[in-house]
Design an enzyme around this catalytic site. Structure first.
Site, PDB file in Angstrom:
ATOM      1  N   LYS A 165      10.647  43.054 -23.421  1.00 30.86           N
ATOM      2  CA  LYS A 165      10.442  44.062 -22.387  1.00 30.86           C
ATOM      3  C   LYS A 165       9.078  44.708 -22.632  1.00 30.86           C
ATOM      4  O   LYS A 165       8.916  45.500 -23.577  1.00 30.86           O
ATOM      5  CB  LYS A 165      11.583  45.084 -22.438  1.00 30.86           C
ATOM      6  CG  LYS A 165      12.924  44.487 -22.012  1.00 30.86           C
ATOM      7  CD  LYS A 165      12.901  44.108 -20.555  1.00 30.86           C
ATOM      8  CE  LYS A 165      13.881  43.009 -20.220  1.00 30.86           C
ATOM      9  NZ  LYS A 165      13.730  42.534 -18.837  1.00 30.86           N
ATOM     10  N   ASP A 193       8.281  40.019 -20.136  1.00 28.60           N
ATOM     11  CA  ASP A 193       8.789  40.499 -18.844  1.00 28.60           C
ATOM     12  C   ASP A 193       8.335  41.944 -18.645  1.00 28.60           C
ATOM     13  O   ASP A 193       8.838  42.860 -19.291  1.00 28.60           O
ATOM     14  CB  ASP A 193      10.316  40.404 -18.824  1.00 28.60           C
ATOM     15  CG  ASP A 193      10.901  40.768 -17.463  1.00 28.60           C
ATOM     16  OD1 ASP A 193      10.107  41.082 -16.538  1.00 28.60           O
ATOM     17  OD2 ASP A 193      12.133  40.734 -17.317  1.00 28.60           O
ATOM     18  N   LYS A 265      19.738  36.206 -10.155  1.00 25.17           N
ATOM     19  CA  LYS A 265      20.761  37.178 -10.547  1.00 25.17           C
ATOM     20  C   LYS A 265      21.842  37.150  -9.467  1.00 25.17           C
ATOM     21  O   LYS A 265      21.534  37.307  -8.282  1.00 25.17           O
ATOM     22  CB  LYS A 265      20.145  38.581 -10.657  1.00 25.17           C
ATOM     23  CG  LYS A 265      19.180  38.735 -11.831  1.00 25.17           C
ATOM     24  CD  LYS A 265      18.670  40.165 -11.918  1.00 25.17           C
ATOM     25  CE  LYS A 265      18.129  40.485 -13.303  1.00 25.17           C
ATOM     26  NZ  LYS A 265      16.790  39.926 -13.569  1.00 25.17           N
TER      27      LYS A 265
HETATM   28 MG    MG Z   1      13.268  39.981 -15.434  1.00 28.60          MG
END
Ligand code: MG
Length: 367
Positions: A165, A193, A265
């Protein structure tokens, strides 16, 4: 077969690590998850789950799931849960948009279809590729040293793909990527990301500064056009996530050669029916995928496992085992990670049974 009841439960899912942090100072300590129950006149019951990544990640929030189910449920009573395309059109006609609200209902109906046919959902989604599939570990945004220690620990647990992250201060992000790349073997995969967190000038600096490193760049900026601009000035493999929420964006991204990998997702697309369509389109376009959801517990993880296991191995970049991030188990029979890999259940449907003592009482109940 007819739907006789649509209900929702609310479950808190705390994290083993205490919190999960990503770009822009966003963080979640306890995930608020909705478990969806669809009952039928045959006595068969199916379950789904929707768990937004807080209210500030995608246009979705936990109370919205429950409010949306309350709105949709009366339109679904009497429908056949095994006619999934008919059911999805009905949901789209009754409630415009709000794909995440529909995801849990669609998932529960796939669970019912599997039970009716005696097949695990992955067989119905196309068949099982191989014995198991590969997972990634998301590494919460901390100092470079703390993130490096987490990567080392999860690597010992068997993970070989790591999604850092980033999306914070570019200089610090460059440090994060460099430090962690040093820990990995050539066969490992590293993904940075940014979760929309960089402006274009910041993303441009980061991709140039890590030009010599084998790292995937994921969703650097907020909009599709900003991401495309960065994509065109880097040779790193490129992943799109937040901006890809339907077939139109997949087709546009493909036409622009905007990505090498996309993140499917399930709730972002509106359920397994629509995520499968997106998955199959990606396969036909040569685009690899991460199969996952925004977040979730055992039931979401089971649904991910069925979609991931029915995705051709070479197209499955990676998938997620959310149930290993949270401290609460909401269902029996959910897939469990084994040394960085996972497989879908062989039992009919999703292969899970909710733990009634954990999910408590219905908070939405239409019948
Ligand atoms: Mg992502």
């Amino acid at each position: 077969m007819k739907i006789t009841r649509v209900a929702a439960y609310q479950v808190d899912l705390p994290l083993h690590e205490g919190s999960y942090k990503w770009s822009g100072g966003k963080s979640v300590e306890v995930f608020d998850s909705a478990i969806i129950e669809v009952e039928t006149d045959s006595g068969m019951v199916g379950y789904g789950e929707v768990c937004p990544l807080g209210p500030f990640y995608l246009p979705a929030y936990a109370d919205g799931v429950r409010a949306g189910i309350k709105e949709l449920a009366p339109h679904l009573l009497g429908c056949d849960p095994t006619h999934l395309d008919v059911l999805n059109r009905r949901m789209d006609a009754a409630l415009k948009g709000h794909p995440y609200v529909k995801s849990g209902i669609d998932m529960a109906c796939w669970d019912i279809l599997g039970q009716v046919t005696g097949q695990p959902v992955c067989h119905l989604l196309g068949g099982r590729y191989g014995e198991d599939f590969v997972l990634y570990r998301a590494i919460s945004q901390e100092s470079p040293d703390e993130m490096a220690a987490k990567v080392a620990g999860y690597r010992d647990d068997g993970y070989r793909r790591f999604q850092l992250k980033v999306g914070a201060d570019p200089q610090l992000d460059i440090e994060r990527i460099r430090l962690i790349a040093d820990l990995l073997e050539p066969s490992d995969k590293l993904i940075a990301d940014a979760n929309t967190g960089w402006l274009m000038h910041e993303a441009a600096r980061v991709v140039r500064a890590v030009d010599d490193i084998d790292v995937y760049i994921e969703q650097p900026c907020l909009s599709y056009d900003e991401c495309l601009s960065i994509r065109r000035r880097t040779s790193h493999p490129f992943v799109l996530d937040e901006v890809v929420d339907g077939l139109d964006m997949l087709l546009r991204g493909h036409a622009d050669q905007a990505m090498d990998v996309v993140n499917i997702k399930i709730s972002k697309f509106g359920g397994l029916t629509k995520a499968r369509l997106a998955r199959d389109l990606c396969v036909s376009m040569g685009v690899a995928m991460t199969i996952e959801d925004s977040w979730g517990g055992d039931i979401t993880t089971a649904a991910i496992a069925h979609l991931a296991h029915s995705t051709p191995t070479e197209f499955l970049f990676t998938a997620t085992d959310f149930n290993s991030y949270v401290t609460v188990s909401t269902a029996e029979g959910a897939p469990q990670r084994v040394y960085g890999r996972m497989s879908a259940s062989d039992s009919p449907g999703l292969g899970i049974a909710p733990r009634k003592e954990v999910i408590g009482n219905r908070v939405v109940d239409a019948h």
